[in-house]
Each structure stands twice: as structure tokens, then as C-alpha cells.
Design an enzyme around this catalytic site. Structure first.
Site, PDB file in Angstrom:
ATOM      1  N   GLU A  40       0.829  -1.180  -0.053  1.00 40.67           N
ATOM      2  CA  GLU A  40       0.001   0.020  -0.172  1.00 40.67           C
ATOM      3  C   GLU A  40       0.635   1.257   0.195  1.00 40.67           C
ATOM      4  OE1 GLU A  40      -1.981   2.578   3.570  1.00 40.67           O
ATOM      5  OE2 GLU A  40      -1.845   0.454   3.781  1.00 40.67           O
ATOM      6  N   LYS A 129      -9.539  -1.916   9.779  1.00 41.62           N
ATOM      7  CA  LYS A 129      -8.201  -1.424  10.314  1.00 41.62           C
ATOM      8  C   LYS A 129      -8.456  -0.863  11.798  1.00 41.62           C
ATOM      9  CE  LYS A 129      -5.878   2.054   9.176  1.00 41.62           C
ATOM     10  NZ  LYS A 129      -5.128   3.252   8.190  1.00 41.62           N
TER      11      LYS A 129
END
Length: 211
Positions: A40, A129
Site C-alpha cells: 500500500e 483497520k
């Protein structure tokens, strides 16, 4: 495109933030060579869209490329157009979640409270998350997992090679790792081999054999 299987098997997301496009090429080469499957780049990194495009061109099929710090639908649209295969945010934005689902893109929003976590999950996020983990601590993760053990949690913040096992033991389904995965001196020297060695150590620590 659903990447939950990859997330739950590799249990690791590499987070790259605040580096140049040239440094990202070195970082990407090292991470991919080290066996990292989910990479990412945060959208508040200058040239993030170029990095996503580069990584998709270079590592398509070898690693899945995503965008982080996706704060609104415009950012999500730009990331997807650049080639992002998954989106991660530090917050729960129902508009971003809806957009990702419409595009068939995995979205893993950031949340802190039980209400935020459940809201994101019910909105369609298959994993959430837990952020900011470094401030919340392992005790918080354990407490959250008790009533919410049906929701996969990615914990981000404070994860190192020395404590990564503790996060999994406390109930993390996966971890997001940034600076500790990319040695600064190796990145500055353009040493992809050293980055690969660091990545390989984390990948091995994250590996969970089949029971």
C-alpha cells in the site's frame, strides 16, 4: 475483486508513506522480492498515483497494490484509476465504502471504537483497520476481540519484528507495517536486497501454517 483470502493468509500489509517515486521503485522491488503480497502507498505521499501505476506495471500478479489514507470518494476514484486493487482509510466514510463496493474493490476502513468497527462491517467492509493501535495498545485489541471476534481486524501502528507475534496472539487477523519494514539506510542507499531481507523476516513471522 476480493482479496480477503490473500489478507488472511499473508496476514501482512506493507505501508509506504512519504517517499519519492525512485525510492518507491527500490522499496517495491525489495518488498516483492521478500514475499510481501499486499503493498500500500498512502495517498498523502507526493506522487502516490504514479507509484501505484508503477507498482501495478512492475508487480502485477506478484503482489497486490493498494492505496492508503483514502479520505474521500475523489481520492478513491483517483486511486482506482491509477490501478489500486484495494483501499485503506484511517476512518469510516460510508461514501468511500459504497464506492469501493460498487467498483468491486476491497475496502478496509480504519476505526477505533466498537460502534465504528461494527458500522464499517455492516456497511460492507470485510475487514476493518484498528487504528491507532500504537496508542490503543494490545489490551484494547484483546478486549475488542471478545465481542467482535467475527470481524477481521487489521492492526496498524507500533508493529515490529520483536512484537508482531503478540499482535496475532491478541487477535489481529493481519497487521499493517510501515517504517519498521523499510530500513531507512537501505532505502537511502537504494539497497533493494536489504529491504528484501527485512521483508522476508516479517513474512516468515506472519506466516501461519495450516492446522
Amino acid at each position: 475483486m476480493k482479496l480477503m483470502g490473500e489478507l488472511l493468509s499473508s496476514r501482512l500489509v506493507a505501508i509506504v508513506r512519504g517517499i519519492t517515486r525512485d525510492e518507491a521503485r527500490v522499496a517495491g522491488a525489495g518488498l516483492a522480492a521478500g514475499g510481501v503480497k499486499l503493498m500500500e502507498v498512502t495517498m498523502n505521499t507526493e506522487g502516490a498515483l504514479d507509484i501505484i501505476h508503477d507498482w501495478r506495471s512492475l508487480y502485477n500478479g506478484q503482489a497486490r497494490i493498494g492505496a492508503g489514507t483514502v479520505l474521500n470518494v475523489k481520492m478513491a476514484e483517483e486511486a482506482v484509476s491509477a490501478g489500486a486493487e484495494f483501499l485503506i482509510s484511517p476512518n469510516v466514510d460510508l461514501h468511500v465504502i459504497r464506492y469501493a463496493l460498487e467498483q468491486g474493490i476491497d475496502i478496509w476502513p480504519g476505526a477505533m471504537t466498537p460502534t465504528e468497527i461494527v458500522t464499517a462491517f455492516h456497511a460492507g467492509a470485510e475487514a476493518v483497520k484498528l487504528f491507532p493501535m500504537a496508542s490503543l495498545g494490545l489490551g484494547y485489541l484483546r478486549e475488542i476481540r471478545a465481542p467482535l471476534n467475527h470481524i477481521p481486524l487489521i492492526v496498524t501502528g507500533g508493529v515490529s519484528l520483536q512484537n508482531i507475534a503478540e499482535y496475532y496472539e491478541a487477535g489481529a487477523s493481519a497487521v499493517g507495517i510501515g517504517s519498521s519494514l523499510l530500513p531507512k539506510d537501505a532505502l537511502a542507499a537504494g539497497d533493494a536486497t536489504r529491504i528484501a531481507e527485512s521483508a522476508r523476516a516479517f513474512v516468515q513471522a506472519a506466516f501461519k501454517p495450516n492446522p
